[in-house]
Design a protein around this motif. Sequence first.
Motif, short mmCIF file in Angstrom:
data_model
loop_
_atom_site.label_atom_id
_atom_site.label_comp_id
_atom_site.label_asym_id
_atom_site.label_seq_id
_atom_site.Cartn_x
_atom_site.Cartn_y
_atom_site.Cartn_z
N MET A 144 0.81 -1.22 0.00
CA MET A 144 0.00 0.00 0.00
C MET A 144 0.84 1.27 0.00
SD MET A 144 -3.00 -1.14 2.59
CE MET A 144 -1.79 -1.71 3.75
N ARG A 145 1.82 1.34 0.89
CA ARG A 145 2.64 2.54 0.98
C ARG A 145 4.10 2.12 0.92
NH1 ARG A 145 0.60 6.03 5.92
NH2 ARG A 145 2.02 7.49 4.94
N PRO A 146 4.58 1.87 -0.31
CA PRO A 146 5.94 1.33 -0.44
C PRO A 146 7.02 2.30 0.02
CG PRO A 146 5.03 1.87 -2.58
CD PRO A 146 3.93 2.08 -1.59
N LEU A 147 8.10 1.73 0.47
CA LEU A 147 9.28 2.52 0.82
C LEU A 147 10.16 2.65 -0.42
CD1 LEU A 147 9.99 0.77 4.22
CD2 LEU A 147 9.28 3.15 3.91
N HIS A 148 10.98 3.68 -0.44
CA HIS A 148 11.83 3.91 -1.61
C HIS A 148 13.26 3.53 -1.24
CE1 HIS A 148 8.40 5.62 -3.57
NE2 HIS A 148 8.20 6.39 -2.51
N TYR A 149 13.67 2.38 -1.74
CA TYR A 149 14.99 1.85 -1.39
C TYR A 149 16.06 2.34 -2.36
CZ TYR A 149 12.43 -1.44 1.56
OH TYR A 149 11.62 -2.00 2.51
N THR A 150 17.26 2.49 -1.87
CA THR A 150 18.41 2.65 -2.74
C THR A 150 18.76 1.24 -3.24
OG1 THR A 150 19.96 2.24 -0.94
CG2 THR A 150 19.29 4.54 -1.30
N PRO A 151 19.62 1.12 -4.28
CA PRO A 151 20.02 -0.23 -4.71
C PRO A 151 20.61 -1.05 -3.55
CG PRO A 151 20.66 1.38 -6.37
CD PRO A 151 20.12 2.17 -5.19
N LEU A 152 21.41 -0.40 -2.72
CA LEU A 152 21.99 -1.10 -1.58
C LEU A 152 20.89 -1.52 -0.59
CD1 LEU A 152 24.63 -1.92 -0.07
CD2 LEU A 152 24.51 0.29 1.10
N GLY A 153 19.93 -0.62 -0.39
CA GLY A 153 18.82 -0.91 0.52
C GLY A 153 18.00 -2.09 0.04
N LEU A 154 17.76 -2.13 -1.27
CA LEU A 154 16.96 -3.22 -1.82
C LEU A 154 17.69 -4.56 -1.67
CD1 LEU A 154 14.24 -3.61 -3.13
CD2 LEU A 154 15.31 -3.29 -5.37
N GLU A 155 18.99 -4.49 -1.89
CA GLU A 155 19.79 -5.71 -1.73
C GLU A 155 19.74 -6.19 -0.27
OE1 GLU A 155 24.48 -6.74 -2.04
OE2 GLU A 155 23.76 -5.09 -3.31
N ALA A 156 19.85 -5.23 0.65
CA ALA A 156 19.81 -5.58 2.08
C ALA A 156 18.43 -6.10 2.47
CB ALA A 156 20.18 -4.36 2.93
N LEU A 157 17.40 -5.48 1.89
CA LEU A 157 16.03 -5.95 2.17
C LEU A 157 15.89 -7.41 1.78
CD1 LEU A 157 12.97 -5.14 2.87
CD2 LEU A 157 12.71 -5.03 0.38
N LYS A 158 16.34 -7.73 0.57
CA LYS A 158 16.17 -9.10 0.07
C LYS A 158 16.96 -10.12 0.89
CE LYS A 158 15.13 -7.70 -4.65
NZ LYS A 158 15.68 -7.57 -6.03
N ALA A 159 18.04 -9.65 1.51
CA ALA A 159 18.85 -10.56 2.32
C ALA A 159 18.16 -10.88 3.65
CB ALA A 159 20.22 -9.95 2.58
N ASN A 160 17.28 -9.99 4.09
CA ASN A 160 16.56 -10.22 5.34
C ASN A 160 15.29 -11.01 5.05
OD1 ASN A 160 18.51 -8.73 6.60
ND2 ASN A 160 17.26 -6.89 6.84
N LYS A 161 15.15 -12.14 5.70
CA LYS A 161 14.03 -13.03 5.39
C LYS A 161 13.10 -13.17 6.59
CE LYS A 161 16.73 -15.28 1.83
NZ LYS A 161 16.25 -14.30 0.86
N PRO A 162 11.99 -12.42 6.55
CA PRO A 162 11.08 -12.42 7.70
C PRO A 162 10.08 -13.57 7.65
CG PRO A 162 10.34 -10.83 6.07
CD PRO A 162 11.59 -11.47 5.51
N SER A 163 9.64 -13.98 8.80
CA SER A 163 8.62 -15.03 8.86
C SER A 163 7.27 -14.47 9.27
CB SER A 163 9.03 -16.11 9.86
OG SER A 163 9.01 -15.55 11.16
N GLY A 164 7.24 -13.20 9.61
CA GLY A 164 5.97 -12.59 10.01
C GLY A 164 5.05 -12.45 8.80
N PRO A 165 3.79 -12.14 9.06
CA PRO A 165 2.81 -12.07 7.97
C PRO A 165 2.98 -10.83 7.10
CG PRO A 165 1.80 -11.46 10.03
CD PRO A 165 3.21 -11.86 10.35
N SER A 166 3.97 -10.84 6.21
CA SER A 166 4.18 -9.75 5.27
C SER A 166 4.37 -10.35 3.88
CB SER A 166 5.41 -8.93 5.67
OG SER A 166 6.58 -9.72 5.53
N VAL A 167 4.41 -9.50 2.86
CA VAL A 167 4.47 -10.02 1.49
C VAL A 167 5.76 -10.78 1.21
CG1 VAL A 167 2.92 -8.31 0.48
CG2 VAL A 167 5.36 -7.80 0.66
N ARG A 168 6.79 -10.57 2.01
CA ARG A 168 8.03 -11.29 1.78
C ARG A 168 8.20 -12.46 2.75
NH1 ARG A 168 12.72 -9.72 1.88
NH2 ARG A 168 12.55 -8.48 3.76
N GLN A 169 7.11 -12.84 3.38
CA GLN A 169 7.15 -13.93 4.34
C GLN A 169 7.74 -15.19 3.69
OE1 GLN A 169 3.26 -15.35 5.49
NE2 GLN A 169 3.97 -15.82 7.53
N VAL A 170 8.68 -15.81 4.38
CA VAL A 170 9.27 -17.04 3.85
C VAL A 170 8.91 -18.19 4.78
CG1 VAL A 170 11.22 -15.82 2.80
CG2 VAL A 170 11.44 -16.74 5.13
#
Lengths: 316, 133
Positions: free
Chosen positions: A112-138
Amino acid sequence: MSKRLVVSVVALLAGLTISPSLSPILGAQTASPIAAAGQEAKPDKWNSIPPIKPAYAGKKSAPAPRRDLSGVWDAAEADGGRQPSGALEHVALTAPRGQGVEGGRPDETGIMRPLHYTPLGLEALKANKPSGPSVRQVPAALANDPLDQCDPIGFPRMELYELRTIELAQTANQVIYLNSFYGNWRIIWTDGRELPKDPEPRWNGYSVGKWVDDYTFVVETVGLNPRSWLDHAGRPHSEDLRVEERFHRVDHDNMELTVTIFDLKMYTEPWQGLNKFPLHLQPPDFDMPELICSPVDMAEYNRQVGNAVLPPSEKK
Amino acid sequence: MMKTNKCRTLCIVIVGLLAVSVPVFAHHGGASYDTSKTVTVKGTVTEYIWTNPHVLVKLDGKDDSGNTVHWVVEGQNPVSMMAISWTKNTFKPGDEVEIDAMPAKNGNPVAFLGTVSPTAPRKRIVINGKQFQ
């Protein structure tokens, strides 16, 4: 007769001896009986439970005292402080809060309200793998949330994940901040010192605060350990992170907390995790319950439950 | 039946131990449970674990063939459970209980109470014939 007297005296003495040890128990039972089936627990002076929001509704409050935040403050909306899907202002869901876990993408496109990541930020985001109920839940077994090892929650995640109750106390040169979730404390210096220039990393950082008016206290925090996440959706931060907390006392019973993230290494612009988030003052005898992460208990939990509920795809 | 279960559990633990580079579980995630279903777990309490991250009620029940099944029912952390009237004394070994909860997707005898809060609807719990929640 004398035997009777002796027996009576002995009985009396025994009664007096026992009564001090008994009375607290009896007193405790009177004040705090164990909840009978189907009944609410009776409130007592320990492990206080904040009232749910309707208890506050329509209640008039006295004016705010000048330059005073002291007291125990609870997240005024019963579940508002708990942010399992990411910081409240940028929940990582594709639909209103509590729904829309499905359909997410690794870069959070579509929330709904996306954050604006830098390329480094996006890379760091993808490296973090959450289990909570979010769209990137693994799947749980693939998550790498530091909390799963009982690593420190760190700041500001203590405010952007499970904000429950905090206690604030003021001294001549400090605001002492106690956060019930995972038992965290912070010292916010008010003696006019500068923030450190090149600090050694701390999980909870280095904080200074000042009153910008009689009812608004602004805290700046730096020196935060980048191993912690910002929230339960795995938003990353760098060692350059600066956090601003704005505590605005609306009246005697109510305060608003705004938390702003400044980290241009990871995000192209500052963003708010909480915006005028409501906190409600609790009674002076409010006793914050303990909620501490024990690595041993966590390992036992993983043994008893975590492994037993692995999805079939993980069972190779 | 029991052998299969034991093997399955053992295999899962082995897989978990092999995956040393990743944590084996992340608490607060409900992804492993089927939120659309409710299972009534019925049996005798064998252990009640009142610790973080989540409270656990262990109980022995019976499957359709009369075999003993070791169930684990997962709640939330003790502070959240206290807010809905649970205490460290709510269950004790030997109690006969029925608990409605969400079953694990993988079919193992593990169930989850899900979100608990003073404002959320509560799952049905019966302890020794008395309705608790």
